[in-house]
Design an enzyme around this catalytic site. Structure first.
Site, PDB file in Angstrom:
ATOM      1  CB  THR A  80      19.223  26.659  25.886  1.00  0.00           C
ATOM      2  OG1 THR A  80      18.038  26.251  24.858  1.00  0.00           O
ATOM      3  CG2 THR A  80      20.224  27.654  25.908  1.00  0.00           C
TER       4      THR A  80
ATOM      5  CG  PHE B 268      22.311  29.624  29.052  1.00  0.00           C
ATOM      6  CD1 PHE B 268      22.180  31.156  28.364  1.00  0.00           C
ATOM      7  CD2 PHE B 268      21.202  28.447  29.042  1.00  0.00           C
ATOM      8  CE1 PHE B 268      20.960  31.000  27.751  1.00  0.00           C
ATOM      9  CE2 PHE B 268      19.919  28.846  28.390  1.00  0.00           C
ATOM     10  CZ  PHE B 268      19.177  30.040  27.549  1.00  0.00           C
TER      11      PHE B 268
END
Length: 424
Positions: A296, A298
Site C-alpha cells: 500500500t 501512503f
C-alpha cells in the site's frame, strides 16, 4: 446482511471512554472545519528560490496567472480558483468566505486558544491516521515518522481536518494498493482540502487470521475485516475457513478490537500481528495474503509544502481539469507536454467532476451525446526545482481550466521485504 448490521451497531454503540480506559488510547474528538480560500495573482520566478517564504508564496508554482474575475458569477466563482487558474466557470464546492459590502472580510488572526503547541525541538511529531491502534496506517505512520505520536481518526476526512486545525502536525493516508487499486475517497479529499503532499511511504501488507485465545479454526463461522483485506485473502480464507461467512467491517484493526470487546468465540478477523498483540488475540494463521507483493502506498500530508530539490529523486503530484473548448485531444496534449521533455508519469487517475458531471457533445444534428467531465490526477518523476518540470506545467496550463500542484516531494527509495515483523 443482518449480522453485518448488528456488528456495526454494536461497535458504534461502544462507549469511547470505555475503550480508552481499556486500551489506553486517547481518541481525538471529531472536528469540523469550513475553509474559504482567496486566489492571488503571482508571476512565477525563473527558477525556484531557496527561501521557504518565496516557495510558499508561489505555492508550488501554479498560483501564477490567476485571472481577475469580474463579479458576474458571484463570490463563489471568485474563490473557485485554488492554486491554479480559471477559464470559464469551475465550481469546486469551496465554502464562501464572508463579505462586507462586496469585499472580502479580512481573516481574523489566530489566538493562543485556537492552537495546540507545536512540537518543540526533540519532541515527537503528531501524526494523524485513519483507523484504530493496530491498523496498517498506524504502522505506515511509524515508518514515515519514527517515534511519532500517532493520533487515530475514525474517518479520512477527520485526519485531514486534524492537521488543518493544528491537532496534528502531519497526516499519513493511503492512496493506492497494489491489489485493490486506488482509494478514491482520499483523492477527492486531496482536492477538497488545502494540505500539501510532503512525502510518500510504501508499506507491505502482512495479513493474519485472528481469534480469541483457545478458538479453533473449525469453530469459526464468520470472518470480519475491511473489504479490501477480505478480497486480498480470499483464496487463503477458502482453505482455512471454507464454511465461514465473510462480513465487511470499516477497518482491519477495528474488527479485531470488536471481537475482543464483545468476546466473540465464533468470529475471526483479518488484521495485523500488532492488532493481535494489542487486543489479546491469538494468530490462527500468519501471512494469509494471496499475493506476497501486497503493498500500500501512503502519502504524508502537511499544512506547508516543502522546498523541492534536485539532489535526490523527487515526485510531483498535480490535478487538473481540461478546457471544454479545446476538444477531445486535450488529454493527449497534456501528456505530450511531459513526453516531449522525457518526464516519466508514474500514475494517472480520473475522477468525475462532482458539480459538473456531464458535458454535451455534438451540434444537435443527430442528437447530442453526454460525456462525463473529469478531474485528472497525475504523478510524474521530476522535482519542481527542475526547469523541465516548470516548463511542462506552463504548457499544461494552456489546455486546462484548473491546475493545482498537490506537492513536490521525495520519492520513497527505502528497500522493503515481506516479513511477519513489518506489522510490529
Amino acid at each position: 446482511m443482518q449480522a453485518a448490521s448488528s456488528c456495526d451497531l454494536k461497535f458504534r454503540s461502544t462507549d469511547p471512554t470505555t475503550r480508552t480506559a481499556r486500551y489506553s488510547h486517547a481518541m481525538p474528538k471529531r472536528v469540523a472545519v469550513q475553509c474559504g480560500y482567496r486566489s492571488e495573482s503571482f508571476s512565477f520566478p525563473n527558477g525556484v528560490s531557496v527561501s521557504r517564504a518565496d516557495w510558499q508564496n508561489s505555492c508550488a508554482i501554479l498560483s501564477s496567472k490567476v485571472a481577475s474575475v469580474e463579479d458576474h458569477g458571484g463570490l463563489a466563482d471568485k474563490i473557485a480558483v485554488v492554486n491554479g487558474h480559471k477559464n470559464g466557470s469551475v465550481d469546486l464546492s469551496l465554502v464562501p468566505v464572508e463579505t462586507t459590502k462586496g469585499k472580502l472580510t479580512p481573516v481574523q488572526p489566530l489566538t493562543i486558544t485556537d492552537l495546540s503547541p507545536a512540537p518543540l525541538h526533540g519532541s515527537s511529531i503528531r501524526v494523524a491516521y485513519q483507523g484504530v491502534p493496530g491498523a496498517y496506517s498506524e504502522a505506515a505512520a511509524g515508518k514515515a515518522y519514527p517515534n511519532c505520536e500517532a493520533i487515530p481518526c475514525d474517518q479520512f476526512d477527520v485526519a485531514f481536518q486534524a492537521v488543518e486545525l493544528w491537532i496534528a502536525d502531519r497526516a499519513v493516508l493511503p492512496v493506492e494498493n497494489s491489489l485493490g487499486g486506488s482509494i478514491h475517497r482520499n483523492y477527492d479529499l486531496l482536492l477538497r482540502h488545502r494540505l500539501h503532499i510532503v512525502g510518500e511511504v510504501q508499506f507491505p501488507v502482512h495479513h493474519c487470521l485472528l481469534a480469541l485465545p483457545g478458538v479453533r479454526k473449525d469453530c469459526i463461522s464468520r470472518v470480519i475485516s475491511h473489504p479490501q483485506a477480505l478480497a486480498q485473502t480470499e483464496h487463503s480464507l477458502n482453505n482455512l475457513t471454507p464454511h465461514a461467512a465473510r462480513e465487511a467491517f470499516h477497518d482491519t484493526a477495528a474488527a479485531a478490537e470488536y471481537i475482543a470487546a464483545n468476546n466473540l468465540h465464533d468470529t475471526a478477523a483479518v488484521a495485523s500481528a500488532r492488532a493481535a498483540e494489542l487486543y489479546n488475540l491469538q494468530i490462527l494463521a500468519d501471512g494469509i495474503q494471496d499475493d506476497a507483493g501486497n503493498v500500500t502506498r501512503f502519502l504524508m500530508l502537511a499544512r506547508e509544502p516543502i522546498i523541492p530539490r534536485t539532489d535526490r529523486p523527487f515526485k510531483t503530484s498535480i490535478v487538473f481539469a481540461a478546457q471544454e473548448h479545446k476538444g477531445t485531444s486535450v488529454l493527449f496534449k497534456v501528456l505530450s507536454a511531459f513526453a516531449f521533455r522525457n518526464i516519466s508519469l508514474t500514475k494517472i487517475e480520473s475522477r468525475p467532476h462532482h458539480n459538473r458531471p456531464l458535458r454535451v457533445v455534438g451540434d444537435g444534428s443527430f442528437g447530442t451525446a453526454k460525456n462525463f467531465e473529469y478531474m485528472f490526477y497525475v504523478d510524474f518523476e521530476a522535482s519542481m526545482a527542475e526547469t523541465r518540470a516548470q516548463n511542462a506545467l506552463s504548457e499544461v496550463q494552456e489546455y486546462t481550466s484548473f491546475l493545482r500542484v498537490l506537492g513536490s516531494y521525495p520519492m520513497d527509495m527505502t528497500p522493503w521485504t515481506m516479513s511477519p515483523t513489518v506489522d510490529a
